[in-house]
Write an enzyme that holds these catalytic residues in place. Structure first.
Site, PDB file in Angstrom:
ATOM      1  N   LYS A 170       0.852  -1.199   0.000  1.00 20.66           N
ATOM      2  CA  LYS A 170       0.000   0.000   0.000  1.00 20.66           C
ATOM      3  C   LYS A 170       0.889   1.251   0.000  1.00 20.66           C
ATOM      4  CE  LYS A 170      -2.406   3.143   2.969  1.00 20.66           C
ATOM      5  NZ  LYS A 170      -2.293   4.145   1.967  1.00 20.66           N
ATOM      6  N   GLU A 243      10.233   2.164  10.556  1.00 26.00           N
ATOM      7  CA  GLU A 243      11.189   3.253  10.275  1.00 26.00           C
ATOM      8  C   GLU A 243      10.428   4.558  10.451  1.00 26.00           C
ATOM      9  OE1 GLU A 243      14.330   3.159   9.595  1.00 26.00           O
ATOM     10  OE2 GLU A 243      14.749   1.142   8.848  1.00 26.00           O
ATOM     11  N   CYS A 277      13.244  12.088   6.497  1.00 24.51           N
ATOM     12  CA  CYS A 277      13.330  11.608   7.888  1.00 24.51           C
ATOM     13  C   CYS A 277      14.699  11.919   8.458  1.00 24.51           C
ATOM     14  CB  CYS A 277      13.057  10.113   7.946  1.00 24.51           C
ATOM     15  SG  CYS A 277      14.040   9.201   6.767  1.00 24.51           S
ATOM     16  N   GLU A 371       9.209  16.790  15.455  1.00 22.57           N
ATOM     17  CA  GLU A 371       9.488  16.716  14.018  1.00 22.57           C
ATOM     18  C   GLU A 371       8.520  17.634  13.270  1.00 22.57           C
ATOM     19  OE1 GLU A 371       8.457  13.183  11.716  1.00 22.57           O
ATOM     20  OE2 GLU A 371      10.487  13.151  10.907  1.00 22.57           O
TER      21      GLU A 371
HETATM   22  P1  NAP Z   1       2.166   8.569   7.853  1.00 19.68           P
HETATM   23  O1  NAP Z   1       1.072   9.551   7.951  1.00 19.68           O
HETATM   24  O2  NAP Z   1       2.482   7.747   9.058  1.00 19.68           O
HETATM   25  O3  NAP Z   1       1.776   7.630   6.609  1.00 19.68           O
HETATM   26  C1  NAP Z   1       2.659   6.653   6.115  1.00 19.68           C
HETATM   27  C2  NAP Z   1       1.862   5.548   5.438  1.00 19.68           C
HETATM   28  O4  NAP Z   1       1.090   4.870   6.413  1.00 19.68           O
HETATM   29  C3  NAP Z   1       0.878   6.025   4.380  1.00 19.68           C
HETATM   30  O5  NAP Z   1       0.818   5.055   3.363  1.00 19.68           O
HETATM   31  C4  NAP Z   1      -0.435   6.085   5.146  1.00 19.68           C
HETATM   32  O6  NAP Z   1      -1.572   5.948   4.300  1.00 19.68           O
HETATM   33  C5  NAP Z   1      -0.275   4.868   6.038  1.00 19.68           C
HETATM   34  N1  NAP Z   1      -1.027   4.882   7.305  1.00 19.68           N
HETATM   35  C6  NAP Z   1      -1.363   5.939   8.073  1.00 19.68           C
HETATM   36  N2  NAP Z   1      -2.022   5.515   9.187  1.00 19.68           N
HETATM   37  C7  NAP Z   1      -2.090   4.159   9.110  1.00 19.68           C
HETATM   38  C8  NAP Z   1      -2.628   3.150   9.950  1.00 19.68           C
HETATM   39  N3  NAP Z   1      -3.241   3.434  11.097  1.00 19.68           N
HETATM   40  N4  NAP Z   1      -2.507   1.865   9.570  1.00 19.68           N
HETATM   41  C9  NAP Z   1      -1.884   1.540   8.412  1.00 19.68           C
HETATM   42  N5  NAP Z   1      -1.358   2.461   7.558  1.00 19.68           N
HETATM   43  C10 NAP Z   1      -1.454   3.749   7.922  1.00 19.68           C
HETATM   44  O7  NAP Z   1       3.529   9.248   7.411  1.00 19.68           O
HETATM   45  P2  NAP Z   1       3.793  10.241   6.191  1.00 19.68           P
HETATM   46  O8  NAP Z   1       3.248  11.577   6.542  1.00 19.68           O
HETATM   47  O9  NAP Z   1       3.351   9.606   4.917  1.00 19.68           O
HETATM   48  O10 NAP Z   1       5.382  10.292   6.158  1.00 19.68           O
HETATM   49  C11 NAP Z   1       6.145  11.194   6.898  1.00 19.68           C
HETATM   50  C12 NAP Z   1       6.777  10.510   8.093  1.00 19.68           C
HETATM   51  O11 NAP Z   1       7.558   9.413   7.630  1.00 19.68           O
HETATM   52  C13 NAP Z   1       7.734  11.403   8.847  1.00 19.68           C
HETATM   53  O12 NAP Z   1       7.524  11.239  10.221  1.00 19.68           O
HETATM   54  C14 NAP Z   1       9.103  10.866   8.439  1.00 19.68           C
HETATM   55  O13 NAP Z   1      10.130  11.112   9.377  1.00 19.68           O
HETATM   56  C15 NAP Z   1       8.814   9.419   8.288  1.00 19.68           C
HETATM   57  N6  NAP Z   1       9.825   8.756   7.455  1.00 19.68           N
HETATM   58  C16 NAP Z   1      10.717   7.913   8.065  1.00 19.68           C
HETATM   59  C17 NAP Z   1      11.719   7.308   7.317  1.00 19.68           C
HETATM   60  C18 NAP Z   1      12.703   6.362   7.952  1.00 19.68           C
HETATM   61  O14 NAP Z   1      13.300   5.594   7.227  1.00 19.68           O
HETATM   62  N7  NAP Z   1      12.896   6.397   9.260  1.00 19.68           N
HETATM   63  C19 NAP Z   1      11.800   7.562   5.948  1.00 19.68           C
HETATM   64  C20 NAP Z   1      10.877   8.430   5.373  1.00 19.68           C
HETATM   65  C21 NAP Z   1       9.890   9.017   6.134  1.00 19.68           C
HETATM   66  P3  NAP Z   1      -2.329   7.231   3.694  1.00 19.68           P
HETATM   67  O15 NAP Z   1      -1.319   7.955   2.861  1.00 19.68           O
HETATM   68  O16 NAP Z   1      -3.422   6.609   2.895  1.00 19.68           O
HETATM   69  O17 NAP Z   1      -2.823   8.051   4.832  1.00 19.68           O
END
Ligand code: NAP
Length: 479
Positions: A170, A243, A277, A371
């Site tokens: 997904k 991650e 990130c 963050e």
């Molecule tokens: P997010 O809101 O957590 O969403 C990430 C993914 O998870 C999306 O596909 C989202 O779907 C899905 N999702 C959200 N809630 C869910 C749930 N309850 N159950 C299952 N899936 C769920 O994060 P984001 O805003 O896309 O990304 C930014 C974050 O990613 C930042 O905090 C960044 O630091 C972190 N990040 C970490 C790394 C690393 O390697 N440590 C790398 C890149 C980014 P939808 O889009 O459909 O809502």
């Protein structure tokens, strides 16, 4: 353009659709099916049915398919880079870098098909042979964010496939087009039907069903801390990789090469509009060099051009969407109210945000701890080197970190003392290479992706004892 999901080897639609937009001008780029729980169930069934045939295929043969994927990505790199820049908003050279990271990981993992090492060891008994072999986890769910919309899915797909897993994937609802293009390349390169299943749609239905589905054995998630915590509570006994976020510091010592530090800070803080990130969101600067550093940073940040990610003249693209621009603006207000001094930056038009620098930031302020995920940098002054390590460690995250210094002992004290999965010396907080482990500690999660650790995430070690003595031998029992 209307995209599709890919389940059990068929491209399919759903009853309703959602839009993906260009963050530069908010125009709709494509529509994608709003998948539901039912589509996840179909995808899991298809992945289960394909598991046996895929997992018994000799890994070097799986490797050949991965090599083809890398080749097809390379052929399509320019086109994919432009799609990525348009859908996600990072400037074209970085968008091409995103695609290159995917090429690199597929090439690296193709080679793993001829390794997938276990180990052999001795036995405490005669005529007995001991070893470990790697086995796939089973059906794995991959859930990815929008900020590396091709690279992060590739970082998960390549090791998952080479280890013999089948996949339910997904993507983020902000970047389904990039993910769709990647899946099309997988299909074109010969990934068999049912091995990779692609379900688009909201977190509330598709995402949650993947996390809780009893037919899924492993999960690999990259995204926010909040979602990661929800997954940790709801995934049950699946093998889970997380991650999550970061609040990554760059320490600048008095003896640092100032120009080098300025370049690294700008790249770390404002590259990808601060939406990495590993973005450098805190600079911890020693008192003696602070004034000069801040002046140089402010001048350089002020001269950065905002604009379309496709234009050569653009340094900083838009934030991903309106919500992200509002969240960044909210943190700028919080910083002002907390008493930090704004040196430059602020909100631009639409989803654009100017590179923003705060000084006189104290470690306990929210802008120094939380963050923001936008182009906002907090500058914190310190006097003694040991104070810098303490401040670096005073946040709940622990992903990347960096120190600029000419002193070998300061560098090694940072390597030893900073609680983070990555420390750079005389370089910025960003720039991972695919053959090295990537990941964090503390609330960033403890998973390691890429390199050999990518294999560990998507396989388990089976211990094998072969007794060729022809009699019952009992370990640990006195004879
Ligand atoms: P997010 O809101 O957590 O969403 C990430 C993914 O998870 C999306 O596909 C989202 O779907 C899905 N999702 C959200 N809630 C869910 C749930 N309850 N159950 C299952 N899936 C769920 O994060 P984001 O805003 O896309 O990304 C930014 C974050 O990613 C930042 O905090 C960044 O630091 C972190 N990040 C970490 C790394 C690393 O390697 N440590 C790398 C890149 C980014 P939808 O889009 O459909 O809502």
């Amino acid at each position: 353009m209307k995209g599709k999901m890919y389940i059990g080897g068929k491209w399919i639609a759903a009853d309703s659709w959602f839009e993906t937009r260009n963050p530069s001008d908010n125009k709709i780029i494509a529509r994608f099916p709003a998948g539901t729980e039912k589509h996840v169930d179909m995808a899991v069934n298809a992945a289960r049915r394909s598991f046996r045939s895929w997992s018994v295929m000799p890994p070097p043969k799986r490797g050949l398919i991965l090599q083809k994927i890398a080749g097809n990505l390379r052929k399509d790199k320019q086109r994919l880079g432009k799609i990525l820049a348009s859908e996600m908003g990072k400037v074209l050279p970085e968008a091409l870098g995103d695609v290159q990271e995917a090429i690199d990981i597929f090439e690296y993992m193709a080679g793993e098909g001829r390794r997938l090492f276990g180990h052999t060891t001795t036995s405490e008994l005669k005529d007995k042979f001991c070893m470990t072999v790697r086995r796939p986890v089973g059906v794995v769910g991959l859930i990815t964010p929008w900020n590396f919309p091709i690279a992060i899915p590739a970082w998960k797909l390549a090791p998952a496939l080479i280890c013999g897993n089948t996949v339910v994937f997904k993507p983020s609802s902000d970047t389904p087009l990039c993910a769709y293009e990647l899946v099309r390349i997988l299909v074109k390169s010969g990934v068999p039907s049912g091995v990779v299943n692609f379900v688009t749609g909201p977190a509330s239905s598709v995402g949650k069903r993947i996390v809780t589905h009893p037919g899924i054995d492993g999960l690999s998630f990259t995204g926010s801390k909040e979602t990661g915590e929800w997954i940790a509570r709801n995934a049950g006994l699946k093998k889970v990789g997380l991650e999550l976020g970061g609040k990554n510091p760059i320490i600048v010592m008095d003896d640092a090469d100032l120009e080098l530090a300025v370049e690294g800070i700008l790249w770390g803080a404002f590259g990808t509009t601060g939406q990495r990130c590993t973005a450098a969101s805190r600079v911890l600067v020693q008192s003696g060099i602070r004034k000069r550093l801040v002046a140089r940073l402010a001048k350089a940040a002020n001269s950065m051009n905002l604009g379309s990610p496709l234009l050569k003249t653009t340094d900083v693209g838009p934030l991903i969407n309106k919500k992200a621009a509002e969240k960044t603006a909210m943190y700028v207000d919080i910083g002002k109210k907390e008493g930090a001094k704004i040196v430059c930056g602020g909100k631009g038009s639409g989803n654009f945000f100017r590179p923003t620098i705060f000084e006189n930031v104290r470690p306990e302020m929210r802008i120094a701890r939380e963050e923001i995920f936008g182009p906002v940098l907090s500058i914190i002054e310190f006097k003694k080197p040991e104070d810098a390590i303490g401040i670096a460690n005073s946040v709940e995250y622990g992903l990347s970190s960096s120190i600029y210094t000419k002193s070998i002992s300061s560098a090694f004290r940072a390597i030893e003392g900073i609680e983070a999965g990555i420390t750079y010396v005389n370089s910025s907080t960003i720039g991972s290479e695919v053959h090295l482990p990537f990941g964090g500690v503390k609330k960033t999660g403890h998973t390691r992706e890429a390199g050999i650790t990518g294999i560990e995430e998507f396989s388990y070690l089976k211990t094998v004892y072969v007794d060729y003595s022809g009699k019952l031998q009992k370990a640990q029992i006195d004879e």
